[in-house]
Every structure is written in structure tokens, then in C-alpha cells.
Motif scaffolding. Structure first.
Motif, PDB file in Angstrom:
ATOM      1  N   GLN A   6     -31.587 -36.961  12.180  1.00  0.00           N
ATOM      2  CA  GLN A   6     -30.785 -37.218  10.984  1.00  0.00           C
ATOM      3  C   GLN A   6     -30.209 -38.630  11.102  1.00  0.00           C
ATOM      4  O   GLN A   6     -29.660 -39.011  12.130  1.00  0.00           O
ATOM      5  N   HIS A   7     -30.323 -39.360  10.004  1.00  0.00           N
ATOM      6  CA  HIS A   7     -29.912 -40.755  10.037  1.00  0.00           C
ATOM      7  C   HIS A   7     -29.290 -41.159   8.719  1.00  0.00           C
ATOM      8  O   HIS A   7     -29.791 -40.757   7.660  1.00  0.00           O
ATOM      9  N   PRO A   8     -28.185 -41.912   8.672  1.00  0.00           N
ATOM     10  CA  PRO A   8     -27.468 -42.435   9.829  1.00  0.00           C
ATOM     11  C   PRO A   8     -26.524 -41.396  10.420  1.00  0.00           C
ATOM     12  O   PRO A   8     -26.283 -40.363   9.808  1.00  0.00           O
ATOM     13  N   SER A   9     -26.001 -41.662  11.567  1.00  0.00           N
ATOM     14  CA  SER A   9     -25.048 -40.744  12.181  1.00  0.00           C
ATOM     15  C   SER A   9     -23.634 -40.995  11.669  1.00  0.00           C
ATOM     16  O   SER A   9     -22.782 -40.096  11.711  1.00  0.00           O
ATOM     17  N   TRP A  10     -23.400 -42.205  11.197  1.00  0.00           N
ATOM     18  CA  TRP A  10     -22.063 -42.565  10.709  1.00  0.00           C
ATOM     19  C   TRP A  10     -22.237 -43.607   9.615  1.00  0.00           C
ATOM     20  O   TRP A  10     -22.997 -44.552   9.778  1.00  0.00           O
ATOM     21  N   VAL A  11     -21.563 -43.414   8.503  1.00  0.00           N
ATOM     22  CA  VAL A  11     -21.627 -44.418   7.438  1.00  0.00           C
ATOM     23  C   VAL A  11     -20.272 -44.541   6.767  1.00  0.00           C
ATOM     24  O   VAL A  11     -19.608 -43.536   6.488  1.00  0.00           O
ATOM     25  N   ILE A  12     -19.882 -45.785   6.536  1.00  0.00           N
ATOM     26  CA  ILE A  12     -18.652 -46.093   5.808  1.00  0.00           C
ATOM     27  C   ILE A  12     -19.065 -46.846   4.559  1.00  0.00           C
ATOM     28  O   ILE A  12     -19.842 -47.802   4.638  1.00  0.00           O
ATOM     29  N   CYS A  13     -18.578 -46.412   3.408  1.00  0.00           N
ATOM     30  CA  CYS A  13     -18.970 -47.089   2.178  1.00  0.00           C
ATOM     31  C   CYS A  13     -17.772 -47.224   1.249  1.00  0.00           C
ATOM     32  O   CYS A  13     -16.751 -46.550   1.420  1.00  0.00           O
ATOM     33  N   LYS A  14     -17.927 -48.086   0.273  1.00  0.00           N
ATOM     34  CA  LYS A  14     -16.879 -48.275  -0.723  1.00  0.00           C
ATOM     35  C   LYS A  14     -17.025 -47.225  -1.822  1.00  0.00           C
ATOM     36  O   LYS A  14     -18.135 -46.764  -2.120  1.00  0.00           O
TER      37      LYS A  14
END
Lengths: 116, 111
Positions: A6-14
Motif C-alpha cells: 500500500q502506497h503511500p504510507s503517509w501523506v499530508i495535503c492541503k
């Protein structure tokens, strides 16, 4: 056991942007993939069931237009969180399933989504 | 209503002891029940599956029982180790392809 990536493991978005999460079964063909959402110290909540080549089946209360699921092949399913908002911040987990593998779901490592 | 209940309180035990976790369900008649392990920030990992016609199943230090009359499954870890510390999820099939998960019980094994 089977491997599910599973990808991504971590995501930060606006807020307002869209985020795509990929789920791949690496060593078997998954006729069905599931997408879950999990809040801290709570159970896995099924969002949708995805069968290869057909439209996903969404659970009650899950917005189809908000959480777009595509299962184009037996080894890949994607979840796109459209126009993400802070309340969409959560831990999203996919799993792959095949009757040939017994009644077992093989899970990805999860994706932590943080919407600012 | 249909429910799966696991003890929400964490279980703290000493290394070497047997950990016993409980899963109770209501208004289901599952053909099988499963146990998964989940570490923080990770997806669940399958441990054991037990069918309705099986009373007990073992795998290394793990043992699962399934009582369809009591609607209960017990999950045992013998000779527990600090590495066994995790959240353990009970899951059952309500029919079809879906799997319904309990909220899990957090296990802490102290050295």
C-alpha cells in the motif's frame, strides 16, 4: 502469507486537494479488494468492496463521489479521496482477498492521511 | 443489533504467562471466525481462522477456541513475550465476502 503493498504510507495535503492511495497484491491475483478506515483505538470500518472490472460497492454512509475506487486489474486497486477536508484525516487500509487463498484478507500497511 | 465485543481495556501480563483474550458476538451465525494482530500504525496481520465445526485450533504458541453456543471465541498466547505486545482483533463473516472486525484488545507483555 501473501504480500500486499500500500502506497503511500503517509501523506499530508492541503484542504481541497485530491489524494490517491494505491493497493497492490504482489504475489496473487485478488478478485476482491476492500478499503477500510480506522480511527484511533477503534475498529476497522469497511468503506467499500471492490471487485476487479466492476464498480465498487460502498457501505452505507460512504460518499461514492468523495471516495473514488478503481479496481482495474487483479493486482491493483486505488482509492482517491477527492477534495479532501480535515475531517477526512484518518488511517486508510486496504486488503486483498481471493477464494483461492482461503477466507483470509491480506492487509496493506495502511496510509496515514493528514489534511491541513 | 449485530455486535462483536472485545474487551476494550488493555490486558497487562507478565512475560511467560498465558494471555487470554475474549471475543463475544451477538446476532451473527458465522461460518468461521478469525484473529488478527495489529501493531500501531500498521495493517492487521492474519493469525488464525477457526470454523464453526471446530472447537479448537492451535498454531505454535497460539490457541483459539470457538463456542457457537456461547457465541464466544477465546484467543490464548502461551509463554507470552514482550514481542507479543500488540492489538488483537477478532473478525467474523456475516455472509458473503465481507468481514466484520471487533475493536480489538490491546495486550502489553512486561519483561
Amino acid at each position: 502469507g501473501a504480500v500486499v503493498s500500500q502506497h503511500p504510507s503517509w501523506v499530508i495535503c492541503k484542504s481541497g486537494t485530491s489524494v490517491k492511495i494505491e493497493c497492490r497484491s504482489l504475489d496473487f491475483q485478488a478478485t476482491t479488494m476492500f478499503w477500510y478506515r480506522q480511527f484511533p483505538k477503534q475498529s476497522l470500518m469497511l468503506m467499500a468492496t471492490s471487485n476487479e472490472g466492476s464498480k465498487a460497492t460502498y457501505e452505507q454512509g460512504v460518499e461514492k463521489d468523495k471516495f473514488l475506487i478503481n479496481h482495474a486489474s487483479l493486482t491493483l486497486s486505488t482509492l482517491t479521496v477527492t477534495s479532501a477536508h480535515p475531517e477526512d484525516s484518518s488511517f486508510y487500509i486496504c486488503s486483498a482477498f481471493s477464494r483461492d487463498r482461503g477466507n483470509i484478507q491480506y492487509f496493506g500497511a495502511g496510509t496515514r492521511l493528514s489534511v491541513l | 443489533s449485530q455486535k462483536i465485543e472485545q474487551n476494550s481495556e488493555a490486558l497487562n501480563i507478565q512475560e511467560g504467562k498465558t494471555a487470554t483474550l475474549t471475543c463475544n458476538y451477538t446476532n451473527y451465525s458465522p461460518a468461521y471466525l478469525q484473529w488478527y494482530r495489529q501493531d500501531p500504525g500498521r495493517g492487521p496481520v492474519f493469525l488464525l481462522l477457526i470454523r464453526e465445526n471446530e472447537k479448537e485450533k492451535r498454531k505454535e504458541r497460539l490457541k483459539v477456541t470457538f463456542d457457537t453456543t456461547l457465541k464466544q471465541s477465546l484467543f490464548h498466547i502461551t509463554a507470552s513475550q514482550p514481542a507479543d505486545s500488540a492489538t488483537y482483533l477478532c473478525a467474523l463473516d456475516p455472509g458473503g465476502f465481507k468481514t466484520i472486525f471487533g475493536a480489538g484488545t490491546r495486550l502489553f507483555v512486561k519483561a
